[in-house]
Design an enzyme around this catalytic site. Structure first.
Site, short mmCIF file in Angstrom:
data_model
loop_
_atom_site.label_atom_id
_atom_site.label_comp_id
_atom_site.label_asym_id
_atom_site.label_seq_id
_atom_site.Cartn_x
_atom_site.Cartn_y
_atom_site.Cartn_z
N LYS A 89 0.86 -1.20 0.00
CA LYS A 89 0.00 0.00 0.00
C LYS A 89 0.88 1.23 0.00
O LYS A 89 1.82 1.33 0.78
CB LYS A 89 -0.87 -0.01 1.27
CG LYS A 89 -1.80 1.17 1.39
CD LYS A 89 -3.15 0.86 0.79
CE LYS A 89 -3.98 2.09 0.53
NZ LYS A 89 -3.74 2.76 -0.76
N GLN A 110 7.19 4.23 3.87
CA GLN A 110 5.78 3.84 3.89
C GLN A 110 5.56 2.57 4.70
O GLN A 110 4.54 2.40 5.37
CB GLN A 110 5.29 3.64 2.45
CG GLN A 110 3.79 3.53 2.30
CD GLN A 110 3.10 4.88 2.25
OE1 GLN A 110 3.56 5.79 1.58
NE2 GLN A 110 2.01 5.03 2.97
N LYS A 113 5.50 3.57 8.29
CA LYS A 113 4.32 4.42 8.53
C LYS A 113 3.06 3.57 8.60
O LYS A 113 2.24 3.70 9.50
CB LYS A 113 4.20 5.44 7.39
CG LYS A 113 3.03 6.38 7.54
CD LYS A 113 2.77 7.18 6.27
CE LYS A 113 4.02 7.91 5.81
NZ LYS A 113 3.74 8.80 4.67
N LYS A 125 5.36 2.09 -3.07
CA LYS A 125 5.27 3.43 -3.67
C LYS A 125 5.50 3.28 -5.16
O LYS A 125 6.12 2.30 -5.60
CB LYS A 125 6.34 4.35 -3.08
CG LYS A 125 6.02 5.82 -3.20
CD LYS A 125 5.07 6.29 -2.12
CE LYS A 125 4.59 7.70 -2.36
NZ LYS A 125 3.83 8.22 -1.20
N GLY A 164 -2.93 8.24 -4.21
CA GLY A 164 -2.31 9.44 -4.75
C GLY A 164 -1.06 9.85 -3.99
O GLY A 164 -0.72 9.29 -2.95
N ASP A 165 -0.37 10.81 -4.53
CA ASP A 165 0.77 11.49 -3.90
C ASP A 165 0.98 12.76 -4.72
O ASP A 165 0.04 13.21 -5.42
CB ASP A 165 2.02 10.59 -3.89
CG ASP A 165 3.15 11.15 -3.03
OD1 ASP A 165 3.06 11.08 -1.80
OD2 ASP A 165 4.14 11.69 -3.59
N THR A 208 -4.81 13.53 5.25
CA THR A 208 -3.40 13.75 5.58
C THR A 208 -3.23 15.08 6.31
O THR A 208 -2.61 15.15 7.38
CB THR A 208 -2.53 13.70 4.31
OG1 THR A 208 -2.83 12.52 3.59
CG2 THR A 208 -1.05 13.70 4.67
N ASN A 239 -2.66 19.05 -1.96
CA ASN A 239 -3.63 18.36 -1.12
C ASN A 239 -3.30 18.46 0.37
O ASN A 239 -4.15 18.85 1.18
CB ASN A 239 -3.71 16.89 -1.55
CG ASN A 239 -4.58 16.06 -0.64
OD1 ASN A 239 -4.10 15.42 0.27
ND2 ASN A 239 -5.89 16.13 -0.85
P1 NDP Z 1 0.30 17.77 -4.40
O1 NDP Z 1 0.79 17.43 -5.74
O2 NDP Z 1 -1.16 17.91 -4.15
O3 NDP Z 1 0.99 19.12 -3.90
C1 NDP Z 1 2.38 19.23 -3.81
C2 NDP Z 1 2.73 20.66 -3.44
O4 NDP Z 1 4.11 20.74 -3.16
C3 NDP Z 1 2.45 21.63 -4.57
O5 NDP Z 1 2.15 22.89 -4.05
C4 NDP Z 1 3.79 21.63 -5.32
O6 NDP Z 1 4.04 22.79 -6.08
C5 NDP Z 1 4.76 21.55 -4.15
N1 NDP Z 1 5.99 20.91 -4.61
C6 NDP Z 1 6.10 19.70 -5.20
N2 NDP Z 1 7.38 19.45 -5.51
C7 NDP Z 1 8.07 20.52 -5.09
C8 NDP Z 1 9.43 20.87 -5.12
N3 NDP Z 1 10.36 20.05 -5.64
N4 NDP Z 1 9.80 22.06 -4.57
C9 NDP Z 1 8.88 22.91 -4.03
N5 NDP Z 1 7.57 22.63 -3.99
C10 NDP Z 1 7.17 21.45 -4.50
O7 NDP Z 1 0.93 16.66 -3.41
P2 NDP Z 1 0.50 16.28 -1.94
O8 NDP Z 1 0.00 17.48 -1.21
O9 NDP Z 1 -0.33 15.07 -2.02
O10 NDP Z 1 1.91 15.82 -1.33
C11 NDP Z 1 2.79 16.73 -0.64
C12 NDP Z 1 3.72 15.94 0.26
O11 NDP Z 1 2.96 15.18 1.20
C13 NDP Z 1 4.61 14.92 -0.46
O12 NDP Z 1 5.85 14.84 0.22
C14 NDP Z 1 3.85 13.62 -0.27
O13 NDP Z 1 4.70 12.49 -0.36
C15 NDP Z 1 3.32 13.81 1.14
N6 NDP Z 1 2.19 12.99 1.51
C16 NDP Z 1 1.02 13.01 0.79
C17 NDP Z 1 -0.05 12.25 1.20
C18 NDP Z 1 -1.37 12.32 0.52
O14 NDP Z 1 -2.32 11.73 1.05
N7 NDP Z 1 -1.52 13.02 -0.59
C19 NDP Z 1 0.05 11.32 2.34
C20 NDP Z 1 1.29 11.43 3.07
C21 NDP Z 1 2.31 12.21 2.64
P3 NDP Z 1 3.94 22.75 -7.70
O15 NDP Z 1 2.48 22.90 -7.98
O16 NDP Z 1 4.76 23.92 -8.13
O17 NDP Z 1 4.51 21.43 -8.13
#
Ligand code: NDP
Length: 446
Positions: A89, A110, A113, A125, A164-165, A208, A239
Site C-alpha cells: 500500500k 511507507q 508508517k 510506492k 495518490g501522492d 493527511t 492536497n
Molecule cells: P500535491 O501534488 O497535491 O501538492 C504538492 C505541493 O508541493 C504543490 O504545491 C507543489 O508545487 C509543491 N511541490 C512539489 N514538488 C516541489 C518541489 N520540488 N519544490 C517545491 N515545492 C514542490 O501533493 P501532496 O499534497 O499530495 O503531497 C505533498 C507531500 O505530502 C509529499 O511529500 C507527499 O509524499 C506527502 N504525503 C502526501 C499524502 C497524501 O495523502 N496526498 C500522504 C502522506 C504524505 P507545484 O504545484 O509547483 O509542483
C-alpha cells in the site's frame, strides 16, 4: 550485532547514486539499532537487509500521445517494498523529479508508517517522471490510461493498492481506476482516494492534512500549549497543505504562508476562511499558481524562488516535498521562536535540520508519524470497499483522530528519553519497525 554504519556502507556500494534512499535508511537504522540488538534472532535471519531492500521493483515504459500528436515516453515504476503485515500500500507520484532513489525512500518509509497506523497494510510506492503540470485534461487522461495498461497486472485489493501522492489527486485516481476496470472487467477496491460516487471514502482528501494537525495538537498538549492564536508557516499548496491549512484555520490558528515550487506567499493578516476558499478554487479548479494569491490580496507578499522558513511564527508545517528544510532553515526557525514542527510531506527536513530541531528540544514529528492520516483513511477506504458500505464523515474523522492519537502514544512509549524529551523520530521508527520485524520472523525466510 548490527552496526548501522556497516549496513549503510554496504547499501551505498550496492545501490550507488540513490541518495534519498540511503538518507531514509540511515535515519531509521540509527534509531532502531539498540532495539534491534536486543533480539539476536533478528540478526540470525538477516532481518535488516531483508527490510531495507524492497521485495520487488517493477519498471516499465509508458507511451502516450500528446495533443499535438507527438508520441511521448515516460518511465513508470512500482516499488513493492514489504507485505509482511498486509497487502502492499502506498501512493503514486507523478513529477518530473521522480526516480528510483526517491521512490525507494518513499516505499521504505511507507512500510514503517503503515505499520504505525495499526491497520494491516504493507509498504509500497510508485509513479512516473511524467508531470501533470501544464498538461491538458486529455493528456493527463491518456497518460493515466497508458500507465495503468502496464500496472494493472501487478495490483489487486489483496495484492497491492496504490493511491495518490504529488501530482496524483482525485482526477488522476479516477482515470487510473477507469482504465483498471476497462482492462479487468472488475469493480474492485484496487485504488484508494477514489471519488465518493465510486467507492471513495469521505474525509480521504482531507485526511493527511487534518491528521497532521491532530498530531500537532497532541504534541502541543504535552507542553500545555494551545493551537488557537498561534502563527503557522505552511509550505506547499497541494492536497496536504490545503487541508492542514483548513484545520489550522478552523481551530483558530493564523496561517501566514503557502507555497509552490516557484515561491511562497506571506499574508501578515493570516489566510482566513474566505481567502482559503479562494486558494481551493485557484489550485483545484483553475490549477493556478500560488503567486496569484498576492495579486488577489495585495496585503500579501510573493517571494519568488524562496521558501517560507525565514518568517517569524510559532509552528512550521512543511507540506510540499523532501529536503525542503535544510540546516540553515531549521536554525532560522529555531531562532525565530518556532516551538513545533510537524511534517506533512515525507522527509522534508534534511538530517542537518532534524539535528537542529532535536538539539533545540523542539516538538518535532517526522512525516511517518504526523502524515500517516492519509494512508490510515486509505486503509479505512479499503475496509469500506470490502464491506460494500460507506461510513459517515464523522465516523471516518473520529477513527482518524483515534489513529493519530494512538500513533502519538506509541511515539511517547518508544521515544521518551531519560530527560523526558520525546524523540518522535526514534519512537516512530522503533514502534513501526517492531511490528514488521515480528511479522517477518513468524513468516520464515521468504
Ligand atoms: P500535491 O501534488 O497535491 O501538492 C504538492 C505541493 O508541493 C504543490 O504545491 C507543489 O508545487 C509543491 N511541490 C512539489 N514538488 C516541489 C518541489 N520540488 N519544490 C517545491 N515545492 C514542490 O501533493 P501532496 O499534497 O499530495 O503531497 C505533498 C507531500 O505530502 C509529499 O511529500 C507527499 O509524499 C506527502 N504525503 C502526501 C499524502 C497524501 O495523502 N496526498 C500522504 C502522506 C504524505 P507545484 O504545484 O509547483 O509542483
Amino acid at each position: 550485532m548490527m552496526k548501522a554504519t556497516e549496513v549503510i556502507e554496504n547499501l551505498k556500494q550496492r545501490f550507488p547514486g540513490e541518495p534519498e534512499y540511503i538518507q531514509a535508511v540511515s535515519q531509521v537504522l540509527a534509531t532502531i539499532e539498540d532495539e534491534y540488538n536486543l533480539h539476536p534472532d533478528f540478526e540470525a535471519a538477516n532481518l535488516i537487509e531483508r527490510l531495507c531492500i524492497p521485495d520487488r521493483i517493477l519498471q516499465f515504459r509508458v507511451t502516450w500521445t500528446d495533443d499535438a500528436g507527438n508520441v511521448r515516453t515516460n518511465m513508470g515504476y512500482r516499488i513493492q517494498h514489504n507485505n509482511a503485515i498486509g497487502p502492499y500500500k502506498g501512493g503514486l507520484r507523478y513529477h518530473q523529479s521522480v526516480n528510483l532513489s526517491i521512490l525507494k525512500f518513499l516505499a521504505f518509509e511507507q512500510t514503517f508508517k503503515n505499520s504505525l497506523t495499526t491497520l494491516p497494510m504493507g509498504g509500497a510506492k510508485g509513479g512516473s517522471d511524467f508531470s501533470p503540470r501544464g498538461k491538458s485534461e486529455g493528456e493527463v487522461m491518456r497518460f493515466c490510461q497508458a500507465f495503468m495498461n502496464e500496472l494493472y497486472r501487478h495490483i489487486g485489493p489483496d495484492e497491492d493498492v496504490p493511491a495518490g501522492d504529488i501530482g496524483v489527486g482525485g482526477r488522476e485516481v479516477g482515470y487510473l481506476f477507469g482504465q483498471y476496470k476497462k482492462l479487468t472487467h472488475q469493480f474492485q477496491g484496487v485504488l484508494t482516494g477514489k471519488g465518493t460516487s465510486f467507492g471513495g471514502s469521505l474525509i480521504r482528501p482531507e485526511a493527511t492534512g487534518y491528521g497532521v494537525v491532530y498530531f500537532l495538537e497532541s504534541m502541543l498538549a504535552t507542553r500545555n500549549i494551545a493551537l488557537a492564536g498561534k502563527k503557522v508557516l505552511i509550505s506547499g499548496s497541494g492536497n496536504v497543505a490545503q487541508y492542514a491549512a483548513r484545520k489550522c484555520i478552523e481551530l483558530g490558528a493564523k496561517v501566514l504562508t503557502l507555497s509552490d515550487s516557484d515561491g511562497y506567499i506571506y499574508d501578515p493578516d493570516g489566510i482566513d476562511a474566505e481567502k482559503f476558499e479562494y486558494v481551493m478554487e485557484l489550485k483545484n479548479i483553475f490549477r493556478g499558481r500560488i503567486r496569484e494569491y498576492a495579486e488577489q490580496y495585495p496585503s500579501a507578499q510573493y517571494h519568488e524562488y524562496e521558501r517560507p522558513w525565514r518568517e517569524v511564527a510559532d509552528i512550521a508545517l512543511p507540506c510540499a516535498t523532501q529536503n525542503e528544510i535544510d540546516g540553515d532553515d531549521a536554525a532560522a526557525l529555531v531562532a525565530n521562536g518556532v516551538v513545533a514542527v510537524a511534517e506533512g510531506a515525507n522527509m522534508p527536513s534534511t538530517p542537518e535540520a532534524v539535528k537542529v530541531f532535536q538539539d533545540a528540544k523542539l516538538l518535532y514529528a517526522p512525516g511517518k508519524a504526523s502524515n500517516a492520516g492519509g494512508v490510515s483513511v486509505s486503509g479505512l477506504e479499503m475496509t469500506q470497499n470490502s464491506e460494500r458500505l460507506s461510513w459517515t464523515a464523522k465516523e471516518v474523522d473520529d477513527y482518524l483522530k483515534r489513529i493519530m492519537n494512538d500513533i502519538h502514544e506509541n511515539c511517547i512509549r518508544y521515544g521518551t528519553e531519560p530527560d523526558g524529551y520525546i524523540n518522535y523520530v526514534k519512537g516512530a521508527n522503533v514502534a513501526g519497525f517492531m511490528k514488521v520485524a515480528k511479522a517477518m520472523m513468524s513468516q520464515g525466510i521468504v
